[in-house]
Scaffold this active site. Structure first.
Site, PDB file in Angstrom:
ATOM      1  N   ASN A  63      28.655  -0.731  24.793  1.00 55.57           N
ATOM      2  CA  ASN A  63      29.979  -1.089  25.303  1.00 55.57           C
ATOM      3  C   ASN A  63      29.818  -1.723  26.675  1.00 55.57           C
ATOM      4  O   ASN A  63      29.089  -1.200  27.517  1.00 55.57           O
ATOM      5  CB  ASN A  63      30.857   0.157  25.387  1.00 55.57           C
ATOM      6  CG  ASN A  63      31.065   0.810  24.034  1.00 55.57           C
ATOM      7  OD1 ASN A  63      31.242   0.121  23.034  1.00 55.57           O
ATOM      8  ND2 ASN A  63      31.028   2.134  23.989  1.00 55.57           N
ATOM      9  N   ASP A 108      23.763  12.369  23.311  1.00 51.59           N
ATOM     10  CA  ASP A 108      25.066  12.194  23.950  1.00 51.59           C
ATOM     11  C   ASP A 108      25.752  13.551  24.072  1.00 51.59           C
ATOM     12  O   ASP A 108      25.699  14.377  23.162  1.00 51.59           O
ATOM     13  CB  ASP A 108      25.928  11.218  23.127  1.00 51.59           C
ATOM     14  CG  ASP A 108      27.117  10.695  23.911  1.00 51.59           C
ATOM     15  OD1 ASP A 108      27.136   9.488  24.195  1.00 51.59           O
ATOM     16  OD2 ASP A 108      28.024  11.500  24.234  1.00 51.59           O
ATOM     17  N   CYS A 131      21.331   7.699  36.158  1.00 51.75           N
ATOM     18  CA  CYS A 131      20.184   7.723  37.080  1.00 51.75           C
ATOM     19  C   CYS A 131      19.841   9.181  37.422  1.00 51.75           C
ATOM     20  O   CYS A 131      18.669   9.534  37.550  1.00 51.75           O
ATOM     21  CB  CYS A 131      20.490   6.921  38.338  1.00 51.75           C
ATOM     22  SG  CYS A 131      20.319   5.127  38.110  1.00 51.75           S
ATOM     23  N   HIS A 146      23.463   1.196  28.547  1.00 44.49           N
ATOM     24  CA  HIS A 146      22.993   2.162  27.549  1.00 44.49           C
ATOM     25  C   HIS A 146      23.318   1.665  26.156  1.00 44.49           C
ATOM     26  O   HIS A 146      24.292   0.943  25.938  1.00 44.49           O
ATOM     27  CB  HIS A 146      23.612   3.548  27.776  1.00 44.49           C
ATOM     28  CG  HIS A 146      25.100   3.548  27.883  1.00 44.49           C
ATOM     29  ND1 HIS A 146      25.768   3.186  29.038  1.00 44.49           N
ATOM     30  CD2 HIS A 146      26.066   3.867  26.979  1.00 44.49           C
ATOM     31  CE1 HIS A 146      27.078   3.293  28.839  1.00 44.49           C
ATOM     32  NE2 HIS A 146      27.296   3.695  27.591  1.00 44.49           N
ATOM     33  N   CYS A 177      25.208   7.323  40.160  1.00 42.90           N
ATOM     34  CA  CYS A 177      25.163   7.051  38.724  1.00 42.90           C
ATOM     35  C   CYS A 177      24.652   8.280  37.956  1.00 42.90           C
ATOM     36  O   CYS A 177      23.558   8.776  38.208  1.00 42.90           O
ATOM     37  CB  CYS A 177      24.255   5.843  38.477  1.00 42.90           C
ATOM     38  SG  CYS A 177      23.957   5.539  36.738  1.00 42.90           S
ATOM     39  N   HIS A 220      25.909   2.383  33.647  1.00 43.88           N
ATOM     40  CA  HIS A 220      24.443   2.190  33.583  1.00 43.88           C
ATOM     41  C   HIS A 220      24.178   1.749  32.153  1.00 43.88           C
ATOM     42  O   HIS A 220      24.553   2.467  31.203  1.00 43.88           O
ATOM     43  CB  HIS A 220      23.743   3.519  33.919  1.00 43.88           C
ATOM     44  CG  HIS A 220      22.240   3.475  33.923  1.00 43.88           C
ATOM     45  ND1 HIS A 220      21.473   3.904  34.992  1.00 43.88           N
ATOM     46  CD2 HIS A 220      21.351   3.081  32.975  1.00 43.88           C
ATOM     47  CE1 HIS A 220      20.183   3.767  34.701  1.00 43.88           C
ATOM     48  NE2 HIS A 220      20.090   3.272  33.473  1.00 43.88           N
ATOM     49  N   HIS A 223      18.051   0.884  36.999  1.00 41.25           N
ATOM     50  CA  HIS A 223      19.502   0.770  36.849  1.00 41.25           C
ATOM     51  C   HIS A 223      19.946  -0.676  36.627  1.00 41.25           C
ATOM     52  O   HIS A 223      19.623  -1.564  37.412  1.00 41.25           O
ATOM     53  CB  HIS A 223      20.225   1.343  38.082  1.00 41.25           C
ATOM     54  CG  HIS A 223      21.710   1.271  37.972  1.00 41.25           C
ATOM     55  ND1 HIS A 223      22.481   2.332  37.564  1.00 41.25           N
ATOM     56  CD2 HIS A 223      22.574   0.239  38.153  1.00 41.25           C
ATOM     57  CE1 HIS A 223      23.750   1.966  37.526  1.00 41.25           C
ATOM     58  NE2 HIS A 223      23.827   0.687  37.875  1.00 41.25           N
ATOM     59  N   THR A 251      32.301   3.496  29.775  1.00 45.26           N
ATOM     60  CA  THR A 251      32.771   4.530  30.709  1.00 45.26           C
ATOM     61  C   THR A 251      31.690   4.951  31.694  1.00 45.26           C
ATOM     62  O   THR A 251      31.996   5.572  32.710  1.00 45.26           O
ATOM     63  CB  THR A 251      33.270   5.784  29.953  1.00 45.26           C
ATOM     64  OG1 THR A 251      32.203   6.314  29.167  1.00 45.26           O
ATOM     65  CG2 THR A 251      34.445   5.448  29.040  1.00 45.26           C
TER      66      THR A 251
END
Ligand code: 5GP
Ligand code: ZN
Length: 114
Positions: free
Chosen positions: A87, A30, A7, A100, A4, A98, A46, A95
């Protein structure tokens, strides 16, 4: 093995521009901002996405939302306004697997989203 990418950002294996960190959550810019200010806020533990939030693990979500306004203030968009997006799944446009929360602002947001 945990592949991930978020992570890895938490573990400082991948660099990120961090704007807030404590023992439970991390906020960082981002890589591909969609607004003048665009930060991702994630739990350090996670969780795949919102479908993975349980009574037990979900406490961190309240913590994230408590800190959201502080991050917004740090970005200078607390008063002008901002948008929080998470999302979930393929059709939700997720996409990275994890959990967010996107915190975006610094321009007029439109509705409905694409
Ligand atoms: P999603 O599409 O899952 O809602 O959001 C994932 C976000 O993570 C995207 O906005 C994307 O630009 C961002 N992202 C993907 N990989 C990285 C990375 O390695 N570093 C940072 N800072 N952001 C990333
Ligand atoms: Zn992860």
């Amino acid at each position: 093995m945990n592949d991930c990418i978020f992570c890895k950002i938490i573990n400082k294996e991948i660099p990120a521009t961090i704007v807030y960190e404590d023992d439970k959550i991390l906020a960082f810019h981002d890589l591909s901002p969609v607004a003048p200010q665009h930060v991702l806020i994630i739990p350090k533990a996670h969780i795949d996405n919102m479908n993975g939030i349980t009574e037990e693990s979900g406490a961190v979500v309240g913590h994230i939302f408590t800190k959201m306004k502080e991050v917004a203030k740090q970005l200078g968009i607390e008063d002008s306004g901002y948008r929080i997006v998470s999302n979930c799944g393929v059709e939700g446009g997720q996409t990275v697997g994890h959990l967010h929360f996107h915190l975006a602002g610094g321009r007029q947001m439109q509705w409905p989203p694409g």
